[in-house]
Design a protein around this motif. Structure first.
Motif, mmCIF file in Angstrom:
data_model
loop_
_atom_site.group_PDB
_atom_site.id
_atom_site.type_symbol
_atom_site.label_atom_id
_atom_site.label_comp_id
_atom_site.label_asym_id
_atom_site.label_seq_id
_atom_site.Cartn_x
_atom_site.Cartn_y
_atom_site.Cartn_z
ATOM 1 N N GLU A 12 0.822 -1.212 0.000
ATOM 2 C CA GLU A 12 0.000 0.000 0.000
ATOM 3 C C GLU A 12 0.850 1.253 0.000
ATOM 4 O O GLU A 12 1.670 1.459 0.902
ATOM 5 C CB GLU A 12 -0.873 0.033 1.262
ATOM 6 N N GLN A 13 0.663 2.061 -1.012
ATOM 7 C CA GLN A 13 1.273 3.392 -1.104
ATOM 8 C C GLN A 13 2.757 3.402 -0.763
ATOM 9 O O GLN A 13 3.230 4.180 0.050
ATOM 10 C CB GLN A 13 0.498 4.359 -0.214
ATOM 11 N N LEU A 14 3.449 2.494 -1.422
ATOM 12 C CA LEU A 14 4.871 2.313 -1.153
ATOM 13 C C LEU A 14 5.708 3.363 -1.891
ATOM 14 O O LEU A 14 5.513 3.599 -3.080
ATOM 15 C CB LEU A 14 5.263 0.908 -1.625
ATOM 16 N N SER A 15 6.629 3.983 -1.162
ATOM 17 C CA SER A 15 7.531 4.958 -1.782
ATOM 18 C C SER A 15 8.954 4.771 -1.282
ATOM 19 O O SER A 15 9.174 4.412 -0.120
ATOM 20 C CB SER A 15 7.091 6.393 -1.458
ATOM 21 N N LYS A 16 9.889 5.018 -2.196
ATOM 22 C CA LYS A 16 11.299 4.919 -1.823
ATOM 23 C C LYS A 16 12.118 5.891 -2.668
ATOM 24 O O LYS A 16 12.020 5.913 -3.890
ATOM 25 C CB LYS A 16 11.812 3.486 -2.065
ATOM 26 N N LYS A 17 12.894 6.720 -2.015
ATOM 27 C CA LYS A 17 13.816 7.557 -2.781
ATOM 28 C C LYS A 17 15.253 7.249 -2.350
ATOM 29 O O LYS A 17 15.514 6.877 -1.209
ATOM 30 C CB LYS A 17 13.483 9.042 -2.638
ATOM 31 N N LYS A 22 24.992 14.520 -2.134
ATOM 32 C CA LYS A 22 24.958 15.165 -0.820
ATOM 33 C C LYS A 22 26.115 16.140 -0.728
ATOM 34 O O LYS A 22 27.282 15.771 -0.911
ATOM 35 C CB LYS A 22 25.086 14.085 0.252
ATOM 36 N N THR A 23 25.783 17.406 -0.517
ATOM 37 C CA THR A 23 26.836 18.394 -0.265
ATOM 38 C C THR A 23 26.551 18.998 1.102
ATOM 39 O O THR A 23 25.565 18.638 1.754
ATOM 40 C CB THR A 23 26.823 19.510 -1.327
ATOM 41 N N LEU A 24 27.367 19.920 1.492
ATOM 42 C CA LEU A 24 27.189 20.564 2.780
ATOM 43 C C LEU A 24 25.843 21.288 2.859
ATOM 44 O O LEU A 24 25.211 21.369 3.900
ATOM 45 C CB LEU A 24 28.328 21.574 2.968
ATOM 46 N N PHE A 25 25.384 21.766 1.700
ATOM 47 C CA PHE A 25 24.194 22.619 1.695
ATOM 48 C C PHE A 25 22.927 21.915 1.248
ATOM 49 O O PHE A 25 21.837 22.326 1.584
ATOM 50 C CB PHE A 25 24.429 23.844 0.802
ATOM 51 N N LYS A 26 23.068 20.916 0.419
ATOM 52 C CA LYS A 26 21.826 20.263 -0.011
ATOM 53 C C LYS A 26 21.995 18.776 -0.331
ATOM 54 O O LYS A 26 23.097 18.302 -0.631
ATOM 55 C CB LYS A 26 21.199 21.014 -1.181
ATOM 56 N N LYS A 27 20.856 18.117 -0.239
ATOM 57 C CA LYS A 27 20.798 16.700 -0.588
ATOM 58 C C LYS A 27 19.893 16.546 -1.798
ATOM 59 O O LYS A 27 18.867 17.207 -1.882
ATOM 60 C CB LYS A 27 20.189 15.905 0.566
ATOM 61 N N GLU A 28 20.282 15.665 -2.712
ATOM 62 C CA GLU A 28 19.406 15.389 -3.846
ATOM 63 C C GLU A 28 18.945 13.944 -3.791
ATOM 64 O O GLU A 28 19.742 13.045 -3.514
ATOM 65 C CB GLU A 28 20.142 15.644 -5.161
ATOM 66 N N PHE A 29 17.675 13.762 -4.067
ATOM 67 C CA PHE A 29 17.108 12.415 -4.025
ATOM 68 C C PHE A 29 16.548 12.025 -5.383
ATOM 69 O O PHE A 29 16.158 12.888 -6.173
ATOM 70 C CB PHE A 29 15.966 12.345 -3.000
ATOM 71 N N PHE A 30 16.504 10.716 -5.613
ATOM 72 C CA PHE A 30 15.833 10.203 -6.811
ATOM 73 C C PHE A 30 14.701 9.306 -6.356
ATOM 74 O O PHE A 30 14.915 8.365 -5.587
ATOM 75 C CB PHE A 30 16.817 9.406 -7.683
ATOM 76 N N LYS A 31 13.494 9.638 -6.812
ATOM 77 C CA LYS A 31 12.327 8.870 -6.397
ATOM 78 C C LYS A 31 12.203 7.617 -7.259
ATOM 79 O O LYS A 31 11.794 7.682 -8.414
ATOM 80 C CB LYS A 31 11.073 9.735 -6.533
ATOM 81 N N ALA A 32 12.606 6.474 -6.722
ATOM 82 C CA ALA A 32 12.608 5.233 -7.510
ATOM 83 C C ALA A 32 11.236 4.564 -7.498
ATOM 84 O O ALA A 32 10.824 3.957 -8.483
ATOM 85 C CB ALA A 32 13.664 4.278 -6.972
ATOM 86 N N VAL A 33 10.529 4.663 -6.371
ATOM 87 C CA VAL A 33 9.189 4.078 -6.249
ATOM 88 C C VAL A 33 8.285 5.146 -5.656
ATOM 89 O O VAL A 33 8.610 5.719 -4.619
ATOM 90 C CB VAL A 33 9.208 2.822 -5.336
ATOM 91 N N ASP A 34 7.179 5.426 -6.345
ATOM 92 C CA ASP A 34 6.325 6.538 -5.924
ATOM 93 C C ASP A 34 4.881 6.081 -5.763
ATOM 94 O O ASP A 34 4.170 5.883 -6.730
ATOM 95 C CB ASP A 34 6.433 7.657 -6.988
ATOM 96 N N ASN A 35 4.485 5.861 -4.522
ATOM 97 C CA ASN A 35 3.081 5.603 -4.212
ATOM 98 C C ASN A 35 2.513 4.374 -4.945
ATOM 99 O O ASN A 35 1.501 4.454 -5.628
ATOM 100 C CB ASN A 35 2.270 6.857 -4.555
ATOM 101 N N VAL A 36 3.170 3.242 -4.779
ATOM 102 C CA VAL A 36 2.762 2.020 -5.481
ATOM 103 C C VAL A 36 1.899 1.136 -4.568
ATOM 104 O O VAL A 36 2.250 0.897 -3.421
ATOM 105 C CB VAL A 36 4.020 1.221 -5.927
ATOM 106 N N SER A 37 0.760 0.705 -5.093
ATOM 107 C CA SER A 37 -0.125 -0.204 -4.358
ATOM 108 C C SER A 37 -0.523 -1.383 -5.243
ATOM 109 O O SER A 37 -0.797 -1.199 -6.420
ATOM 110 C CB SER A 37 -1.414 0.504 -3.923
ATOM 111 N N PHE A 38 -0.510 -2.572 -4.682
ATOM 112 C CA PHE A 38 -1.048 -3.748 -5.387
ATOM 113 C C PHE A 38 -1.201 -4.877 -4.387
ATOM 114 O O PHE A 38 -0.691 -4.793 -3.262
ATOM 115 C CB PHE A 38 -0.117 -4.200 -6.543
#
Ligand SMILES: Nc1ncnc2c1ncn2[C@@H]1O[C@H](COP(=O)(O)OP(=O)(O)O)[C@@H](O)[C@H]1O
Ligand SMILES: [Mg+2]
Length: 222
Positions: A12-17, A22-38
């Protein structure tokens, strides 16, 4: 199963990024799984089909708890897999197994007997029962007992994938996650492996989560 029973697996509504930068000032994420249900029922083959990089293996890893989810809920037989007691956890491990596209275990220095024996040792089966289960699993996977003394390097791709299936069924699981189990095989062998998976469902009632880049599983009416 009556209509009120929970399915074998419910996502249910599975998400994973993933953290990609990662730098001192910001983090960047990649959304690999976005709100998956089955949900996957008992005695069912469900295909998860998508192009390479679409997050299929990530879903598999989340279900097997090889990585941690960010959001969502995963239930196996109605129980949240994040809140299992020790004995439920053992049962979950015994009742779920996995087949990958390439089998690292099969590159090992162990022979086929030892490869099939390992999960049985982990789950503390006595030697006599280990032997019986190994013999049954190899035959059920469409090879004969003479393969037990062979080494993976002596096998064809299709035979290796049959050994992987034998290993996946040796504990009598309820669910097998098959992550592109045929992608590395010749077309004729792909069909044999798909038919074997269908047979495992029909004869043993095992449910499969079949991850693929093509809808091959549907072509053959799984
Ligand atoms: N550990 C990781 N760290 C960062 N990015 C990852 C990691 N694992 C996978 N990814 C990225 O997440 C996306 C989905 O990967 P994956 O689930 O393996 O896709 P699929 O199995 O559908 O090919 C891909 O873009 C991949 O590069
Ligand atoms: Mg993948």
């Amino acid at each position: 199963m009556d209509s009120h029973s929970p399915p074998l697996l419910k996502v249910e509504q599975l998400s994973k990024k993933y953290l990609t930068k990662k730098t001192l000032f910001k983090k960047e994420f990649f959304k690999a799984v976005d709100n998956v249900s089955f949900s996957l029922d008992y005695n069912q083959i469900l295909g998860i089909v998508g192009e390479s990089g679409s997050g299929k293996s990530t879903i598999g890893k989340l279900i097997l708890r090889l990585i941690e989810k960010d959001e969502g809920k995963i239930e196996f037989e109605g129980k949240d897999i994040d809140n299992l007691s020790r004995s439920e956890e053992k049962k979950f491990r015994r009742e779920t197994s996995v087949i990958f596209r390439t089998q690292n275990i099969l590159k090992s220095r162990f022979n086929v007997y030892q490869i099939l024996e390992e999960p049985l040792i982990i789950h503390k089966f006595p030697e006599k029962e280990r032997k019986e289960r190994i013999k049954k699993a190899i035959v059920d996977a469409g090879l004969d007992e003479s393969f037990l003394s062979r080494y993976p390097s002596e096998l064809s791709g299709g035979q290796r994938q049959r050994v992987a299936i034998a290993r996946a069924i040796v504990l009598n699981p309820k669910m097998i996650l098959a992550d592109e189990p045929t992608s590395a095989l010749d077309v004729t062998v792909q069909l044999q492996i798909i038919n074997l998976i269908k047979k495992m469902k029909e004869e043993k009632g095992i449910s499969f989560l079949f991850i693929s880049t093509r809808s091959e599983c549907y072509w053959y009416a799984c």
